[in-house]
Structure formats: C-alpha cells, structure tokens
Scaffold this active site. Structure first.
Site, PDB file in Angstrom:
ATOM      1  N   ARG A 244      12.884  56.126  36.827  1.00  0.00           N
ATOM      2  CA  ARG A 244      11.585  56.740  36.545  1.00  0.00           C
ATOM      3  C   ARG A 244      11.738  58.137  35.948  1.00  0.00           C
ATOM      4  O   ARG A 244      10.747  58.762  35.606  1.00  0.00           O
ATOM      5  CB  ARG A 244      10.782  56.902  37.833  1.00  0.00           C
ATOM      6  CG  ARG A 244      10.123  55.657  38.398  1.00  0.00           C
ATOM      7  CD  ARG A 244       8.852  55.323  37.656  1.00  0.00           C
ATOM      8  NE  ARG A 244       7.659  55.055  38.415  1.00  0.00           N
ATOM      9  CZ  ARG A 244       7.333  53.907  38.993  1.00  0.00           C
ATOM     10  NH1 ARG A 244       8.136  52.889  38.991  1.00  0.00           N
ATOM     11  NH2 ARG A 244       6.173  53.762  39.594  1.00  0.00           N
TER      12      ARG A 244
ATOM     13  N   ARG B  28      -0.744  58.674  38.332  1.00  0.00           N
ATOM     14  CA  ARG B  28       0.482  57.916  38.041  1.00  0.00           C
ATOM     15  C   ARG B  28       0.764  57.910  36.538  1.00  0.00           C
ATOM     16  O   ARG B  28       1.915  57.961  36.114  1.00  0.00           O
ATOM     17  CB  ARG B  28       0.367  56.496  38.605  1.00  0.00           C
ATOM     18  CG  ARG B  28       0.608  56.466  40.113  1.00  0.00           C
ATOM     19  CD  ARG B  28       0.033  55.240  40.777  1.00  0.00           C
ATOM     20  NE  ARG B  28       0.555  54.002  40.254  1.00  0.00           N
ATOM     21  CZ  ARG B  28      -0.101  52.843  40.305  1.00  0.00           C
ATOM     22  NH1 ARG B  28      -1.302  52.774  40.854  1.00  0.00           N
ATOM     23  NH2 ARG B  28       0.447  51.769  39.830  1.00  0.00           N
TER      24      ARG B  28
ATOM     25  N   ARG C 115      -3.370  46.984  45.925  1.00  0.00           N
ATOM     26  CA  ARG C 115      -2.513  48.110  46.264  1.00  0.00           C
ATOM     27  C   ARG C 115      -3.352  49.346  46.554  1.00  0.00           C
ATOM     28  O   ARG C 115      -4.293  49.633  45.817  1.00  0.00           O
ATOM     29  CB  ARG C 115      -1.558  48.409  45.105  1.00  0.00           C
ATOM     30  CG  ARG C 115      -0.403  47.442  45.040  1.00  0.00           C
ATOM     31  CD  ARG C 115       0.405  47.606  43.803  1.00  0.00           C
ATOM     32  NE  ARG C 115       0.753  48.988  43.483  1.00  0.00           N
ATOM     33  CZ  ARG C 115       1.637  49.334  42.553  1.00  0.00           C
ATOM     34  NH1 ARG C 115       2.255  48.386  41.859  1.00  0.00           N
ATOM     35  NH2 ARG C 115       1.894  50.581  42.299  1.00  0.00           N
TER      36      ARG C 115
ATOM     37  N   LYS D 153       5.073  45.155  33.499  1.00  0.00           N
ATOM     38  CA  LYS D 153       6.494  45.070  33.854  1.00  0.00           C
ATOM     39  C   LYS D 153       6.741  44.045  34.964  1.00  0.00           C
ATOM     40  O   LYS D 153       7.639  43.226  34.865  1.00  0.00           O
ATOM     41  CB  LYS D 153       7.032  46.437  34.323  1.00  0.00           C
ATOM     42  CG  LYS D 153       6.952  47.539  33.283  1.00  0.00           C
ATOM     43  CD  LYS D 153       7.639  48.805  33.766  1.00  0.00           C
ATOM     44  CE  LYS D 153       7.031  49.427  35.007  1.00  0.00           C
ATOM     45  NZ  LYS D 153       5.646  49.931  34.851  1.00  0.00           N
TER      46      LYS D 153
ATOM     47  N   ARG E  59      -6.440  44.662  39.304  1.00  0.00           N
ATOM     48  CA  ARG E  59      -5.393  43.716  39.727  1.00  0.00           C
ATOM     49  C   ARG E  59      -5.318  43.523  41.242  1.00  0.00           C
ATOM     50  O   ARG E  59      -5.632  44.412  42.020  1.00  0.00           O
ATOM     51  CB  ARG E  59      -4.037  44.102  39.130  1.00  0.00           C
ATOM     52  CG  ARG E  59      -3.455  45.383  39.612  1.00  0.00           C
ATOM     53  CD  ARG E  59      -2.228  45.735  38.785  1.00  0.00           C
ATOM     54  NE  ARG E  59      -1.582  46.911  39.322  1.00  0.00           N
ATOM     55  CZ  ARG E  59      -0.494  47.456  38.799  1.00  0.00           C
ATOM     56  NH1 ARG E  59       0.055  46.949  37.731  1.00  0.00           N
ATOM     57  NH2 ARG E  59       0.032  48.530  39.353  1.00  0.00           N
TER      58      ARG E  59
HETATM   59  P1  AMP Z   1       5.335  50.793  41.137  1.00  0.00           P
HETATM   60  O1  AMP Z   1       5.138  49.581  41.972  1.00  0.00           O
HETATM   61  O2  AMP Z   1       6.565  50.696  40.266  1.00  0.00           O
HETATM   62  O3  AMP Z   1       4.103  51.172  40.356  1.00  0.00           O
HETATM   63  O4  AMP Z   1       5.617  51.995  42.152  1.00  0.00           O
HETATM   64  C1  AMP Z   1       4.651  52.404  43.110  1.00  0.00           C
HETATM   65  C2  AMP Z   1       5.005  53.770  43.640  1.00  0.00           C
HETATM   66  O5  AMP Z   1       6.287  53.715  44.298  1.00  0.00           O
HETATM   67  C3  AMP Z   1       5.167  54.852  42.587  1.00  0.00           C
HETATM   68  O6  AMP Z   1       3.914  55.447  42.226  1.00  0.00           O
HETATM   69  C4  AMP Z   1       6.100  55.834  43.310  1.00  0.00           C
HETATM   70  O7  AMP Z   1       5.408  56.576  44.273  1.00  0.00           O
HETATM   71  C5  AMP Z   1       7.043  54.903  44.046  1.00  0.00           C
HETATM   72  N1  AMP Z   1       8.209  54.517  43.212  1.00  0.00           N
HETATM   73  C6  AMP Z   1       8.515  53.283  42.716  1.00  0.00           C
HETATM   74  N2  AMP Z   1       9.646  53.308  42.012  1.00  0.00           N
HETATM   75  C7  AMP Z   1      10.081  54.592  42.036  1.00  0.00           C
HETATM   76  C8  AMP Z   1      11.195  55.273  41.473  1.00  0.00           C
HETATM   77  N3  AMP Z   1      12.100  54.630  40.717  1.00  0.00           N
HETATM   78  N4  AMP Z   1      11.314  56.597  41.718  1.00  0.00           N
HETATM   79  C9  AMP Z   1      10.429  57.257  42.485  1.00  0.00           C
HETATM   80  N5  AMP Z   1       9.338  56.695  43.019  1.00  0.00           N
HETATM   81  C10 AMP Z   1       9.159  55.368  42.813  1.00  0.00           C
END
Ligand code: AMP
Length: 218
Positions: free
Chosen positions: A89, A173, A162, A14, A128
């Site tokens: 989400r 996740r 990360r 994404k 990554r």
């Molecule tokens: P991502 O970079 O999209 O994989 O997000 C990393 C982490 O940020 C996720 O595992 C959640 O803990 C938090 N996070 C990101 N976007 C959301 C969202 N829309 N709702 C809730 N938590 C989020």
C-alpha cells in the site's frame, strides 16, 4: 510459479478479480484487508490494534502487514504463486515485499493496475456487500443475488457490509490511496513490471484482459 500484484484504488475490483484469477490459474489470493478483518473478528492482539485504524480508513503499520504476508507466503498453498490484493500500500511495503520475495527465492512476475474512473469508485464501494457464509461479493446496483436474500453460490441467507464502506470512510480511503499507494504505479513502471488493464469493463472482460497479461508473462 507466478506472483502478481493487483494494484488500484478501493472499489477498482481487485478482490473480485483476485478471486477469479485464483480460481482459474490455481493461485492463492492474499488480501491483507481480509486477513486483518479475520484478525479483528477473532479478537487477536493484532486485530484489536488494527480495528480502530481500519475503521478510520487509515493504514495499519507496515511492520504488521509485512509480517502477515511474509508468514503467509510460506504456507504450502502459496507454492504455485500468489495474487497480492491490497498489498503493498506504500513504498516501504513495496520495498519490503521485494526483500521478502527475494529471501524466499521468489520474484514478482507482474503488477496489474486496474484503471477505474474516480467518479465511479464511491458508487461502487457504497453499494457492496458479501455473503456472510462464503464471502461471495454482491452490489446493490451492479450484482444482486439472483434470488433476493439468497446467496447464488452457497444459498446462505445472511449478508454483511464492511464497517469501513461508509461515504465518510471511503473518501478518506481514497485520499490515502492517492497519497500513499498511487506512487507505486511509477515505482513498478520503472521496474518494468507494470501492466495496465481497463477496470471499467465488465467483470468478465476485465478477467479476460488479465488472462491475456498472464499469457504474455508465462
Ligand atoms: P482493503 O480490504 O484492502 O480495502 O483494506 C481494508 C483496510 O485494512 C484498509 O483501509 C487498511 O486500514 C487496512 N489494510 C489492508 N491492507 C493494508 C496494507 N497493505 N497496509 C496497511 N493497511 C492495510
């Protein structure tokens, strides 16, 4: 104005694709994950509260991310359209997004689902890393910098991984994705917004498939 969602599990590509589309079509990438990581880095109140949740691979409260998105979309750089990356989400966030967009005279033009084999996701996430200076994404196996230790884009020499890209957190996740986020596929299908793209193809091919979707909706 074109507002899109990129939907798919962690590791589906994404972020990579959002950056490509943003550059090609003049749209703004809105990644709630990136925004939350910036808040963690800046040690803001939201960042301090979010960090423990993110490290566990769980979801930050809906009210927090909805407010972040609602405020951010009002900025002038979002006028031409946005790509939501990692948001919504879950169902309450999707419904809140509908309301937010409506109240601002906007609407969703498409939800693009990136379909990737489950067996590939963990491999993709675990390798990554990004350039610490410009954020360009790399992968130990699939996309190494052309010159070892030097970013292709900005020639930076520091890279970051990360903290939540560990085997243990990735599994968590993925479970959260299947439980909370995957029902959105049905939600948007029923609303008539869903477009499916094969996320297993090369970065360039996936990007072209997304271009074809955008050409249809314009
Ligand atoms: P991502 O970079 O999209 O994989 O997000 C990393 C982490 O940020 C996720 O595992 C959640 O803990 C938090 N996070 C990101 N976007 C959301 C969202 N829309 N709702 C809730 N938590 C989020």
């Amino acid at each position: 104005m074109t507002d899109l969602i990129l939907l798919g599990p962690p590791g589906a590509g994404k972020g990579t694709q959002a950056k490509e589309i943003a550059a090609k079509h003049g749209l703004m990438q809105l990644s709630t994950g990136d925004m939350l990581r910036a808040a963690v880095q800046a040690k803001t109140e939201i960042g301090r509260r979010a960090k423990a949740i993110m490290d566990k691979g769980e979801l930050v409260p809906d009210s927090v991310v909805v407010k972040i998105i609602s405020d951010r979309i009002d900025q002038p750089d979002c006028k031409a359209g946005v790509i939501f990356d990692g948001f919504p989400r879950n169902l309450p966030q999707a419904e809140a997004l509908d309301e937010v967009l409506k109240s601002k005279g906007r609407k969703l033009d498409a939800v693009i689902e990136l379909k990737v084999d489950d067996s590939q996701l963990i491999r993709r996430i675990e390798g990554r890393f990004t350039c610490a200076k410009c954020g360009e994404g790399y992968h130990d196996r699939f996309k190494r910098p052309k010159m070892r230790g030097v970013c292709d884009v900005c020639e930076g020499t520091e890279f970051a991984r990360r903290p939540d890209d560990t085997a243990e957190t990735v599994t968590k996740r993925l479970m959260v994705y299947y439980r909370e986020t995957s029902p959105l596929i049905g939600y948007y299908y029923c609303k008539g917004n869903l477009r499916r793209v094969d996320g297993m193809a090369s970065i360039e091919e996936v990007s072209q498939a997304i271009d074809a979707v955008l050409a249809q909706i314009k």
